[in-house]
Design a protein around this motif. Structure first.
Motif, PDB file in Angstrom:
ATOM      1  N   HIS A   1      27.936  26.002 100.297  1.00  0.00           N
ATOM      2  CA  HIS A   1      28.810  25.050 101.000  1.00  0.00           C
ATOM      3  C   HIS A   1      27.926  24.065 101.744  1.00  0.00           C
ATOM      4  O   HIS A   1      27.027  24.460 102.496  1.00  0.00           O
ATOM      5  CB  HIS A   1      29.723  25.783 101.992  1.00  0.00           C
TER       6      HIS A   1
ATOM      7  N   SER B   1      24.185  24.621 101.496  1.00  0.00           N
ATOM      8  CA  SER B   1      23.604  25.810 102.137  1.00  0.00           C
ATOM      9  C   SER B   1      24.238  27.065 101.556  1.00  0.00           C
ATOM     10  O   SER B   1      25.454  27.114 101.332  1.00  0.00           O
ATOM     11  CB  SER B   1      23.831  25.781 103.654  1.00  0.00           C
TER      12      SER B   1
ATOM     13  N   MET C   1      25.868  30.668 101.476  1.00  0.00           N
ATOM     14  CA  MET C   1      26.821  31.252 102.414  1.00  0.00           C
ATOM     15  C   MET C   1      26.588  32.753 102.569  1.00  0.00           C
ATOM     16  O   MET C   1      26.335  33.461 101.590  1.00  0.00           O
ATOM     17  CB  MET C   1      28.257  30.994 101.936  1.00  0.00           C
TER      18      MET C   1
ATOM     19  N   LYS D   1      30.136  36.656 106.746  1.00  0.00           N
ATOM     20  CA  LYS D   1      30.609  35.771 107.808  1.00  0.00           C
ATOM     21  C   LYS D   1      31.910  35.102 107.379  1.00  0.00           C
ATOM     22  O   LYS D   1      32.228  35.013 106.191  1.00  0.00           O
ATOM     23  CB  LYS D   1      29.558  34.702 108.129  1.00  0.00           C
TER      24      LYS D   1
ATOM     25  N   TRP E   1      33.110  30.328 110.524  1.00  0.00           N
ATOM     26  CA  TRP E   1      31.707  30.446 110.972  1.00  0.00           C
ATOM     27  C   TRP E   1      30.821  29.481 110.191  1.00  0.00           C
ATOM     28  O   TRP E   1      29.873  28.909 110.726  1.00  0.00           O
ATOM     29  CB  TRP E   1      31.230  31.888 110.786  1.00  0.00           C
ATOM     30  N   HIS E   2      31.151  29.289 108.901  1.00  0.00           N
ATOM     31  CA  HIS E   2      30.379  28.377 108.047  1.00  0.00           C
ATOM     32  C   HIS E   2      30.824  26.925 108.194  1.00  0.00           C
ATOM     33  O   HIS E   2      30.250  26.045 107.532  1.00  0.00           O
ATOM     34  CB  HIS E   2      30.521  28.793 106.581  1.00  0.00           C
TER      35      HIS E   2
END
Length: 238
Positions: free
Chosen positions: A207, A210, A212, A216, A220-221
């Motif tokens: 995402h 980056s 993931m 989490k 949080w992302h």
């Protein structure tokens, strides 16, 4: 159903609970009947500490089950601090005085009254970390004038998943608080009807360029409504 709770000290007691009660709701019943604050309770069943968001059925708790109740020591005398509460993207922050030994849930209840939304939709974050209900404010090392961000969770939203080497995007409905790992289950369910490929040797999710962490949550992302999550072949090494 009747379930027995066994504290480290004192006599075991029985409370009636429902099949779909969450662990947090059970702790609240214990607080009501035994006077033990929720934030001091840890419930252990089959040698595993039970997470607040799980429910009775998911934990395989049945009638007449015995659950160990671990009670944390009473916290030291309370101290007041002033937190700066803000709802992004607003730059204004409202000062709220709290006791550092108060549970986070008490702060959420204050914020809920200001935002006029259901309590379960209010999430508090500080220094990039979600403040969890069953912990105390001081557990997160918040000090006088620390900033706390308020996020109002949508009930559910759609994310778009781009499978490996595919020309289509798959719409998946998730909750902001869901862990990313739920995407694997949803993609496996949708794969036969939409006929897209998933790398047999393993894959991970990306995402905003980056990798993931699947343990989490989406919030949080920083995942928002309509965002695209890509499937990449391989694994992430940390």
């Amino acid at each position: 159903m009747d379930v027995f709770f066994e504290p480290q000290e004192g006599t075991a007691f029985c409370i009636q609970i429902g099949l779909h009660d969450s662990i947090l709701e059970i702790k609240e019943k214990i607080e009501k009947h035994q006077g033990i604050p929720v934030y001091r309770q840890t419930l252990v069943f089959n040698d595993e500490a039970l997470d607040d968001e799980l429910d009775v059925e998911g934990c395989n708790i049945v009638n007449c089950s015995h659950i160990r109740l671990v009670v944390a020591p009473e916290p030291p005398p309370s101290t007041k601090i002033e937190l700066r509460i803000g709802t992004p993207p607003s730059k204004m922050r409202l000062p709220i005085e709290v006791e550092v030994n108060d549970p986070v849930k008490r702060l959420r209840e204050v914020v809920r009254s200001l935002e006029e939304v259901p309590l379960e939709r209010v999430m508090l974050c500080a220094n990039g970390t979600e403040l969890e209900d069953d912990r105390r404010i001081c557990d997160f090392k918040l000090q006088d004038n620390s900033s706390v961000d308020v996020h109002i969770k949508p009930l559910k939203f759609m994310v778009m998943v781009l499978p490996w080497k595919a020309n289509l995007k798959v719409a998946v409905e998730v909750k902001p608080s869901d862990k990313v790992e739920v995407l694997r289950k949803e993609l496996k369910t949708l794969q036969p009807s939409l006929k897209f490929d998933l790398p047999s040797e393993g894959y991970f999710f990306i995402h905003n360029q980056s990798g993931m962490d699947e343990d989490k949550s989406f919030i949080w992302h920083g995942v928002e409504l309509g965002d695209t999550i890509e499937v990449f072949r391989g694994t992430i090494s940390r």
